[in-house]
Design a protein around this motif. Structure first.
Motif: not given
Length: 235
Positions: A114-122, A135-143, A200-210
């Motif tokens: 949703h967010y990546i597809s918004l015109s202001g970001y795109m 329009p989507g991210t690859l989500n990676v849970d970090l070790r 952000t100080h949240h979800d440091e254990d996950q990466l979002e890749v575009i």
């Protein structure tokens, strides 16, 4: 770690923790005497003992006193404190180096699409990254070790994505870093970026890749597949 315990630990105590790690304290119990530690620190026995007590009170160290000294071991919390110091030095001496992060592919909640597809970001992606992302991210849970290593990203120059607003709401800024994805089989995709909210100080254990393509299909990835994400530029 409690606030009172944390405030009792400073650079002097961290120096003791480093010495104990060099003595083998990360691998298990090591035997040490206050006189030996005091000699290494060029300090009094009382000072050495006081610093050990502060480390123990802050849960950075475990101790067992015996007749001819004491057995000490660095705790997981102590190892994290040392690793934070290490990352600070990496930021000083390894600016613009490549950072290697390991993790496993996981399914996201679909918010990235949703967010990546918004015109202001795109519009900014096309201008600043040089492509229109899938329009989507690859989500990676970090070790766990990569979660700690992630703090080194602060040493890299990011690609800023500005916040913006429309008639309904305001959208926050984000930062991107160039990234290469490598599968367990050694297949690589080099034209990707990791993206994260600017603050952000949240979800440091996950990466979002575009990327310009759907990485799951291009790299034949499924949930729980191992990937390595190389962030920054190779020297």
């Amino acid at each position: 770690m409690s606030v009172s315990a944390e405030s009792a630990v400073g650079h002097d105590e961290l120096a003791v923790l480093k010495l104990l790690a060099l003595e083998g304290g990360l691998e298990g119990d090591v035997k040490i005497s206050c006189s030996h530690l005091a000699e290494r620190l060029n300090a009094s026995n009382q000072t050495a003992s006081r610093r050990l007590q502060r480390l123990e009170s802050a849960d950075l160290l475990e101790r067992d006193t015996v007749s001819d000294g004491q057995w000490v071991a660095i705790t997981d919390e102590g190892e994290r404190a040392l690793h934070a110091e290490y990352e600070d030095y990496r930021r000083i001496f390894e600016t613009d180096s490549e950072i290697e992060l390991d993790g496993t592919v996981t399914s996201g909640m679909g918010e990235g699409r949703h967010y990546i597809s918004l015109s202001g970001y795109m519009r900014q992606f096309e201008e600043r990254l040089g492509y229109e992302p899938f329009p989507g991210t690859l989500n990676v849970d970090l070790r766990e070790d990569s979660v700690r290593r992630r703090s080194a990203l602060a040493s890299l120059e990011p690609v800023p994505i500005d916040g913006w607003e429309d008639d309904e709401r305001t959208y926050g800024p984000a930062v991107c870093h160039r990234a290469t994805i490598e599968t367990a089989e050694g297949e690589r995709y080099e034209d990707a970026h990791i993206i994260a909210p600017e603050r952000t100080h949240h979800d440091e254990d996950q990466l979002e890749v575009i990327a310009p393509e759907k990485l799951r299909e291009t790299l034949d990835l499924e949930d729980d597949d191992h990937v390595t994400v190389y962030v920054g530029d190779r020297r």
